[in-house]
Enzyme design. Structure first.
Site, PDB file in Angstrom:
ATOM      1  N   TYR A   1     -21.813  52.149 -20.289  1.00 17.89           N
ATOM      2  CA  TYR A   1     -22.584  51.674 -21.450  1.00 17.89           C
ATOM      3  C   TYR A   1     -21.949  52.166 -22.745  1.00 17.89           C
ATOM      4  O   TYR A   1     -21.743  51.391 -23.691  1.00 17.89           O
ATOM      5  CB  TYR A   1     -24.020  52.167 -21.331  1.00 17.89           C
TER       6      TYR A   1
ATOM      7  N   ALA B   1     -18.906  53.081 -23.263  1.00 18.49           N
ATOM      8  CA  ALA B   1     -17.612  52.423 -23.462  1.00 18.49           C
ATOM      9  C   ALA B   1     -17.781  51.046 -24.093  1.00 18.49           C
ATOM     10  O   ALA B   1     -17.048  50.671 -25.015  1.00 18.49           O
ATOM     11  CB  ALA B   1     -16.885  52.306 -22.128  1.00 18.49           C
TER      12      ALA B   1
ATOM     13  N   LYS C   1     -20.418  49.907 -25.841  1.00 22.24           N
ATOM     14  CA  LYS C   1     -20.980  49.992 -27.186  1.00 22.24           C
ATOM     15  C   LYS C   1     -19.968  50.542 -28.187  1.00 22.24           C
ATOM     16  O   LYS C   1     -19.953  50.136 -29.362  1.00 22.24           O
ATOM     17  CB  LYS C   1     -22.237  50.866 -27.169  1.00 22.24           C
TER      18      LYS C   1
END
Length: 246
Positions: A151, A153, A155
């Site tokens: 997640y 990575a 975002k």
């Protein structure tokens, strides 16, 4: 009469994730500011309800990971003034259990959906010399915790992507910025923050002593969508109640 700088009168806002807690609050706020708000979400019934209450002018139901649906959106709404990429999903897994499929899903929903819509709408905004792109990342894209590697990575990649297109379109009247929320109240998080563990987390890590309300992003979203932010591009606006100060 000169329009108020916060006014979105005459502007069309395309808002993804419109049926979620943040999306519902944002739809109402954009509409109150005078915008025509078109909501996108998988939940058709919720979109119908938001149209009935006046929070949305129109709604398009479908899966943003489907390229054909994205093409349908662009055909239905060929010109938008404000693009808000609010759709997303998270996961909580240790690295050893984070499969390629999990990573692919995080990238698909948190990065590629925004990528495709920006690619579809930013050139037209540039031709009209006016446009706002607001991509919803997360404070975890900059200040991650264990178990959110995939997640975080995705975002973090969304932040880098937004900065790049901000440079590309900076001289053509288009501002591209990131809104990075922290922990917010809502149905998805209610069980955790009502638990003893969740309460201890709030006491330890939230300087304000609480998580943000569902409408905590309304003001920042209106700022980034309006003329008030015309000299701001490629920036990350963090709204996390001080969580990232630690």
């Amino acid at each position: 009469m000169t329009p108020h700088p916060w006014s979105l009168a005459g502007r069309t806002v395309l808002l993804t994730g419109a049926a979620g807690a943040v999306g519902k609050a944002a739809a109402a706020a954009f509409t109150e500011a005078g915008a025509k708000v078109v909501g996108v979400d998988r939940n058709k019934d919720a979109l119908v309800s938001l149209i009935a209450t006046g929070a949305l002018a129109d709604g398009l139901a479908g899966d943003l990971t489907d390229a054909e649906f994205v093409a349908q959106i662009v055909a239905d709404q060929p010109e938008v003034d404000v693009l808000v990429n609010n759709v997303g999903a998270g996961t909580s897994l240790i690295l050893a259990d984070t499969t390629d499929d999990v990573l692919d899903h995080m990238v698909e929903i948190n990065l590629r959906t925004a990528f495709r819509l920006c690619r579809a709408y930013a050139p037209g905004m540039a031709e009209r010399r006016r446009g706002k792109v607001i991509n919803l990342s997360s404070v975890l894209g900059m200040h991650p915790v264990p178990t959110v590697a995939a997640y975080a990575a995705a975002k973090a990649s969304l932040i880098g992507f937004t900065k790049s297109i901000a440079l590309e379109y900076a001289g053509r009247g288009v501002q591209c910025n990131v809104l990075a929320p922290g922990y917010l109240a809502g149905p998805k998080n209610a069980e955790y923050f009502d638990s003893d563990v969740g309460q201890q987390f709030v006491k330890r890590f939230m300087p304000t002593g609480r998580v943000g309300p569902e409408d905590a992003l309304n003001g920042p979203l209106l700022f980034l969508a309006s003329g008030m932010s015309d000299h701001m591009t490629g920036q990350v606006l963090v709204v996390d109640g001080g969580y990232s100060i630690w």
